[in-house]
Scaffold this active site. Sequence first.
Site, PDB file in Angstrom:
ATOM      1  CG  HIS A  35      -1.929  -1.088   1.254  1.00 50.57           C
ATOM      2  ND1 HIS A  35      -1.598  -2.390   1.535  1.00 50.57           N
ATOM      3  CD2 HIS A  35      -3.270  -1.068   1.042  1.00 50.57           C
ATOM      4  CE1 HIS A  35      -2.695  -3.138   1.490  1.00 50.57           C
ATOM      5  NE2 HIS A  35      -3.715  -2.370   1.194  1.00 50.57           N
ATOM      6  CB  SER A 123      -8.493  -6.437  11.860  1.00 55.61           C
ATOM      7  OG  SER A 123      -9.889  -6.422  11.970  1.00 55.61           O
ATOM      8  CE  LYS A 247      -5.173   5.359  -0.501  1.00 55.60           C
ATOM      9  NZ  LYS A 247      -6.431   4.640  -0.212  1.00 55.60           N
ATOM     10  CB  SER A 345     -23.748 -10.851  36.498  1.00 56.53           C
ATOM     11  OG  SER A 345     -25.007 -10.308  36.807  1.00 56.53           O
ATOM     12  CD  GLU A 366     -20.037  -6.241  25.118  1.00 52.20           C
ATOM     13  OE1 GLU A 366     -20.955  -6.420  25.938  1.00 52.20           O
ATOM     14  OE2 GLU A 366     -20.127  -5.462  24.131  1.00 52.20           O
TER      15      GLU A 366
END
Length: 622
Positions: A35, A123, A247, A345, A366
């Site tokens: 890239h 990712s 870019k 919990s 999460e």
Amino acid sequence: MPAPVTDADLALAAELGQQLRVDSVRSSTSAGSGHPTSSMSAADLLAVLVSRHLRYDWDNPDHPGNDHLIFSKGHASPLLYSVYKAVGVISDEELMTGYRRFGSRLEGHPTPVLPWVDVATGSLGQGLPDGVGVALAGKYVDELPYRVWVLCGDSEMAEGSMWEAFDKASYYKLANLIAIVDVNRLGQRGPTELSWDMEAYRRRVTAFGARALVIDGHDVAAIDQALAQAGDLSGEQPTVILARTLKGRGFSEVQDREDWHGKPLPPEMAERAVIELGGERHLLVRGPVPGEATLRRAADGLAEVKLPAYDRGQKVATRKAYGDALAALGARPDVVAMDGEVSNSTFADEFAKAHPRRYFEMFIAEQQMVAAAVGFGVRGYRPFASTFAAFLSRAYDFIRMAAISQANICLSGSHAGVEIGADGPSQMALEDLAMLRAVHGSTVLYPSDATSAAALVAAMADLDGISYLRTTRGAYPVLYDAGESFPVGGSKVLRSSGEDQVTLVGAGVTLHECLTAADRLARDGISARVIDLYSVKPVDTATLAEAAAATGGRLVIAEDHHPEGGLGSAVVDALTGTGRTELAIAHLAVREMPGSGTSAELLDAAGIDAAHIAAAARGLLD
């Protein structure tokens, strides 16, 4: 090799930016992939950062006072590796002959196989959340003035995990976290969502509590000023530098043009690019180094780990034992914990009460919770992260990437299976064993009582890789004496004799059902061996093979999980892996979509209770 220049002026930084562009082109063209254009847009940002602001001892990447540099836009690896050449830790030869080649440490996206890389990226939307974890460690536990610089792409600003990161960074007042967003307008297939709408970016990041600095990402003076302002730790906000860039900057044939994402320049084109960019350079430039730094590892006055003890027959939920053991484990100064707003919990609140300095609430985020754990691991801590097991599926990509990052993190998932009862299927983890077994190098543990749960929590603190503990909502009788050993990769045989005719294999709630089934079978004159398979990965192949041999290959495997990828798969994989093919297996699992009900009703409906286990054993004998 000449000595590197230090304290670079802005003119030299500008030259370094051009060198980084040239080397990004050269390395990707040589590799035939990569890239380069995504690297060229951010070259000036990195040139000023590494030459004038990044406090880093390149000869000692483990220096506790080093700043951290994370490439959230991991596809810009040509730029990162060109930086490594510029500071003198890799050679031009390695860059040109190693990049993206088989066996090379210069992989297509950076991984910690390189000592200067903290986490694997590629990712998108993960580097910044990981950086939040590193910054949390720096501010609250290490108490050291290092900064965490994260290069982000504008495309990944569409990922929700980025906004979880901004939110938690603001909540925890992480002035030591600086996100540098390379706003080059173009994604993989065309313009990004916001293109160059810098005001929209500014409004969004400020709405999340961050300080926004909007600059021209090719003006080295503006970059320098913004980095200096961002690197000042006197405030209480994370900083986001929004840099408008082009870019493919510097080569007119590709600059700000679509359809050049992820494409190396053909050799003839690359030659023209190098010429237009002013030719090859081989500058060696390093910036400031950190001062003396000493890691804090305060133990909150505790001296040794003393695990909780439970009496045989006492009814205790394994999730409660997790919390008890984790609080005890907090005697180790390297243990930290976090939770997804369900700590009352999961019982992680036991740790929070005992060690509030080392507990971090991630709320209902999460992905950020797992990323924070990875970030703490970067700094040498042993993080434990907990939530309902079902909700770890939201963070699965982060768990997968944590394995690539070579992270050592401990996950606990409570409220597993239909056993949880009336809450219904949205809260029932029925895929988690398969999910975590599939992670490279993972350890998957599923205790059936409080004693084994506590022992396995302690074991997790010293395991490499991703370890996962599945806990149960309900309270069940303690089966083992305090102090009994539960080695990872082992199992327990709770019933056996020389006349065993069938083997019953369970874990968690189904082990208790297997014991009840064995009692019922015994009344009918049928002797059943019962195995507590608390270690699902690695699995105790030897004990399973011995049981299969003793009982004519007849096994009933009962699990509170979907049939794919869980306990049954682990057992069958182990036995067939030994070459044994003569097996008669009854695999009881949750095969239909469950609803609400009591635990007993749901176990019966799923066909995994004692009555169904006993019936399956009789069926194998018939």
